[in-house]
Design a protein around this motif. Structure first.
Motif, PDB file in Angstrom:
ATOM      1  N   ILE A 202     -29.951 124.194 -12.138  1.00 53.96           N
ATOM      2  CA  ILE A 202     -30.188 124.749 -10.781  1.00 53.96           C
ATOM      3  C   ILE A 202     -30.328 123.729  -9.636  1.00 53.96           C
ATOM      4  CG2 ILE A 202     -30.782 127.028 -11.410  1.00 53.96           C
ATOM      5  CD1 ILE A 202     -33.677 126.261 -11.027  1.00 53.96           C
ATOM      6  N   LEU A 203     -30.591 122.425 -10.095  1.00 61.53           N
ATOM      7  CA  LEU A 203     -30.689 121.066  -9.469  1.00 61.53           C
ATOM      8  C   LEU A 203     -29.408 120.435  -8.853  1.00 61.53           C
ATOM      9  CD1 LEU A 203     -34.004 119.574 -10.451  1.00 61.53           C
ATOM     10  CD2 LEU A 203     -33.725 120.717  -8.353  1.00 61.53           C
TER      11      LEU A 203
ATOM     12  N   ASN B  19     -29.444 123.867  -5.863  1.00 60.07           N
ATOM     13  CA  ASN B  19     -30.368 123.645  -4.898  1.00 60.07           C
ATOM     14  C   ASN B  19     -31.111 122.501  -4.953  1.00 60.07           C
ATOM     15  OD1 ASN B  19     -32.334 123.426  -2.876  1.00 60.07           O
ATOM     16  ND2 ASN B  19     -32.900 125.658  -2.982  1.00 60.07           N
ATOM     17  N   PRO B  20     -30.743 121.394  -4.750  1.00 60.83           N
ATOM     18  CA  PRO B  20     -31.577 119.950  -4.898  1.00 60.83           C
ATOM     19  C   PRO B  20     -32.792 119.889  -4.351  1.00 60.83           C
ATOM     20  CG  PRO B  20     -29.840 119.460  -3.417  1.00 60.83           C
ATOM     21  CD  PRO B  20     -29.289 120.983  -3.924  1.00 60.83           C
ATOM     22  N   ASP B  21     -32.970 120.916  -3.400  1.00 59.78           N
ATOM     23  CA  ASP B  21     -34.385 120.655  -2.598  1.00 59.78           C
ATOM     24  C   ASP B  21     -35.569 121.517  -3.459  1.00 59.78           C
ATOM     25  OD1 ASP B  21     -33.138 118.981  -0.718  1.00 59.78           O
ATOM     26  OD2 ASP B  21     -32.734 120.800   0.445  1.00 59.78           O
TER      27      ASP B  21
ATOM     28  N   SER C 216     -30.597 129.379  -6.423  1.00 57.80           N
ATOM     29  CA  SER C 216     -32.033 129.549  -6.626  1.00 57.80           C
ATOM     30  C   SER C 216     -32.746 129.022  -5.340  1.00 57.80           C
ATOM     31  CB  SER C 216     -32.380 128.872  -7.815  1.00 57.80           C
ATOM     32  OG  SER C 216     -31.662 129.243  -8.993  1.00 57.80           O
ATOM     33  N   VAL C 217     -34.037 129.597  -5.239  1.00 62.68           N
ATOM     34  CA  VAL C 217     -34.871 129.229  -4.330  1.00 62.68           C
ATOM     35  C   VAL C 217     -36.417 129.052  -4.735  1.00 62.68           C
ATOM     36  CG1 VAL C 217     -33.458 129.730  -2.171  1.00 62.68           C
ATOM     37  CG2 VAL C 217     -34.978 131.606  -3.160  1.00 62.68           C
ATOM     38  N   ASN C 218     -37.091 128.575  -4.052  1.00 58.94           N
ATOM     39  CA  ASN C 218     -38.671 128.668  -4.113  1.00 58.94           C
ATOM     40  C   ASN C 218     -39.261 129.813  -3.122  1.00 58.94           C
ATOM     41  OD1 ASN C 218     -38.512 125.478  -4.400  1.00 58.94           O
ATOM     42  ND2 ASN C 218     -39.769 126.446  -6.002  1.00 58.94           N
ATOM     43  N   GLU C 219     -39.706 130.887  -3.734  1.00 61.05           N
ATOM     44  CA  GLU C 219     -40.386 132.058  -3.011  1.00 61.05           C
ATOM     45  C   GLU C 219     -41.719 132.090  -3.254  1.00 61.05           C
ATOM     46  OE1 GLU C 219     -37.293 135.373  -2.065  1.00 61.05           O
ATOM     47  OE2 GLU C 219     -37.507 135.402  -3.871  1.00 61.05           O
TER      48      GLU C 219
END
Length: 171
Positions: free
Chosen positions: A52-53, A90-92, A168-171
């Motif tokens: 996912i990165l 999502n590299p962030d 994908s994200v951080n939630e």
């Protein structure tokens, strides 16, 4: 001998996203031969996985429910249709962070009867979530923000969905 305290820490350094430190503190008190009280507090993390990165964009046909898209495809308004989605990395992404605590007791009433009671609480922040096409469509319809790299594209003539970019994200 009846009271023990433990402290620990873990440091990890990843070349693909960064580093994390996780401390832990725990205590155990043997009140008497039959009763033990215990407690702990700690922090933890879950690093994002390489796929996912760093994965290359991939195409997917996602099933969604969207009234305008159904009508644009000549279907009933409440149908399920497939739309083209592009899944991106999502590299962030950052690691998930957790904080946990637990308290409990163990009691041995007789040689043949014992029991324990435990309480624990785990809180997770910056949870790594994969947002699907339907989630993004629902958020856009409700006016909720969607991450900048993601999108729901609609045909200006029919308002039907022509594509979704998700990941994908951080939630």
């Amino acid at each position: 001998e009846q009271f023990k305290v433990s402290m620990a820490g873990r440091y990890d350094d990843y070349s693909d996203y960064g580093s994390d430190f996780s401390p832990k503190l725990s205590a155990r008190w043997s009140v008497n031969e039959d009763l033990v009280l215990r407690g702990s507090w700690g922090q933890g993390f879950r690093a994002p996985s390489l796929d996912i990165l760093t994965a290359q964009p991939s195409l997917s046909a996602d099933s969604i429910s969207d009234e305008d898209t159904c009508v644009a495809f000549g279907q009933e308004p409440n149908c399920q249709v497939q739309v083209q989605s592009t899944v991106i990395s999502n590299p962030d992404l950052q690691s998930e962070q957790s904080e946990q605590m637990a308290f409990g007791l163990a009691y041995q009433a007789t040689d043949y009867l014992d029991f324990s009671v435990d309480y624990y609480d785990i809180e997770i922040e910056e949870r790594i979530s994969t947002l699907g096409a339907q989630t993004l469509i629902n958020r856009a319809a409700q006016g909720d923000p969607i991450p900048a790299a993601f999108s729901v594209t609609r045909d200006p003539a029919t308002n039907g969905i022509t594509g979704v970019v998700r990941g994908s994200v951080n939630e």
